[in-house]
Design a protein around this motif. Structure first.
Motif, PDB file in Angstrom:
ATOM      1  N   MET A  70       0.833  -1.209   0.000  1.00 55.85           N
ATOM      2  CA  MET A  70       0.000   0.000   0.000  1.00 55.85           C
ATOM      3  C   MET A  70       0.868   1.260   0.000  1.00 55.85           C
ATOM      4  O   MET A  70       0.548   2.233  -0.674  1.00 55.85           O
ATOM      5  N   ARG A  71       1.988   1.213   0.714  1.00 59.89           N
ATOM      6  CA  ARG A  71       2.911   2.350   0.715  1.00 59.89           C
ATOM      7  C   ARG A  71       3.435   2.606  -0.691  1.00 59.89           C
ATOM      8  O   ARG A  71       3.480   3.729  -1.171  1.00 59.89           O
ATOM      9  N   ASP A  72       3.810   1.520  -1.375  1.00 59.37           N
ATOM     10  CA  ASP A  72       4.365   1.656  -2.718  1.00 59.37           C
ATOM     11  C   ASP A  72       3.311   2.112  -3.728  1.00 59.37           C
ATOM     12  O   ASP A  72       3.632   2.857  -4.645  1.00 59.37           O
ATOM     13  N   LEU A  73       2.074   1.641  -3.550  1.00 62.62           N
ATOM     14  CA  LEU A  73       1.005   2.040  -4.475  1.00 62.62           C
ATOM     15  C   LEU A  73       0.600   3.489  -4.261  1.00 62.62           C
ATOM     16  O   LEU A  73       0.353   4.224  -5.210  1.00 62.62           O
ATOM     17  N   GLY A  74       0.499   3.889  -3.001  1.00 64.42           N
ATOM     18  CA  GLY A  74       0.124   5.262  -2.676  1.00 64.42           C
ATOM     19  C   GLY A  74      -1.291   5.604  -3.097  1.00 64.42           C
ATOM     20  O   GLY A  74      -2.121   4.746  -3.375  1.00 64.42           O
ATOM     21  N   ASP A  79      -4.690   5.597   1.171  1.00 59.92           N
ATOM     22  CA  ASP A  79      -5.598   6.317   2.062  1.00 59.92           C
ATOM     23  C   ASP A  79      -6.707   5.401   2.574  1.00 59.92           C
ATOM     24  O   ASP A  79      -7.022   5.389   3.763  1.00 59.92           O
ATOM     25  N   LEU A  80      -7.286   4.634   1.673  1.00 66.07           N
ATOM     26  CA  LEU A  80      -8.370   3.730   2.046  1.00 66.07           C
ATOM     27  C   LEU A  80      -7.863   2.612   2.959  1.00 66.07           C
ATOM     28  O   LEU A  80      -8.556   2.222   3.913  1.00 66.07           O
ATOM     29  N   SER A  81      -6.666   2.119   2.703  1.00 67.36           N
ATOM     30  CA  SER A  81      -6.133   1.061   3.565  1.00 67.36           C
ATOM     31  C   SER A  81      -5.837   1.596   4.965  1.00 67.36           C
ATOM     32  O   SER A  81      -6.100   0.902   5.957  1.00 67.36           O
ATOM     33  N   GLU A  82      -5.298   2.803   5.069  1.00 68.23           N
ATOM     34  CA  GLU A  82      -5.044   3.387   6.390  1.00 68.23           C
ATOM     35  C   GLU A  82      -6.347   3.570   7.153  1.00 68.23           C
ATOM     36  O   GLU A  82      -6.421   3.249   8.348  1.00 68.23           O
ATOM     37  N   GLN A  83      -7.378   4.052   6.468  1.00 62.25           N
ATOM     38  CA  GLN A  83      -8.679   4.226   7.116  1.00 62.25           C
ATOM     39  C   GLN A  83      -9.258   2.876   7.521  1.00 62.25           C
ATOM     40  O   GLN A  83      -9.807   2.726   8.607  1.00 62.25           O
ATOM     41  N   GLY A  84      -9.127   1.882   6.650  1.00 59.06           N
ATOM     42  CA  GLY A  84      -9.640   0.554   6.955  1.00 59.06           C
ATOM     43  C   GLY A  84      -8.949  -0.083   8.147  1.00 59.06           C
ATOM     44  O   GLY A  84      -9.592  -0.735   8.978  1.00 59.06           O
TER      45      GLY A  84
END
Length: 143
Positions: A70-74, A79-84
């Protein structure tokens, strides 16, 4: 005079970070925080599994590497993964506390733990679906 009056924290005397000096930038620190939260979620899920009477789940590479991917995709995926991850933490923390309280009273927590375990797995599967098929070998097999 106070013994601490001449104390200057090392952070204030260190030279400013040079570009490429190896210090974490905000994005890297954010990814590290996401990795720590992701790991803590899986530690909590392991306790929930134990309370449900389930065997420990091995950490598959696509699960372990999720924060780095997710960090690499950005972008919106990150954002959605951090919220999830934050949302899943908001479910797991009080759920685990309740299970431990029930267990401490001598009541069998297995049915409730199994329900929380299933919720964890459903939410985690939704998060893992943010990984594009070309990044996730498991999704490639089924698409």
């Amino acid at each position: 005079m106070n013994a601490f009056s001449s104390f200057v924290p090392a952070a204030t005397t260190a030279p400013p970070a040079m570009p490429g000096a190896g210090r974490a930038e905000f994005g890297q620190a954010s990814a590290s925080a996401m990795s720590m939260k992701w790991s803590a979620l899986h530690d909590a899920a392991g306790v929930v599994a134990m309370l449900a009477g389930l065997a420990p789940e091995p950490m598959r590479p696509e699960v372990r590497n999720f924060p780095a991917v997710m960090r690499d995709l950005g972008g919106w995926r990150r954002d959605l993964s951090e919220q999830g991850i934050d949302d899943l933490s908001a479910v797991m923390e009080p759920g685990l506390a309740a299970l431990l309280a029930v267990h401490a009273r001598g009541v069998n927590p297995a049915p409730a733990a199994l329900a929380l375990w299933q919720e964890f797995h459903a939410a985690r599967a939704a998060l893992l679906s943010l990984i594009p098929a070309q990044e996730n070998p498991v999704q490639r097999r089924f698409t």
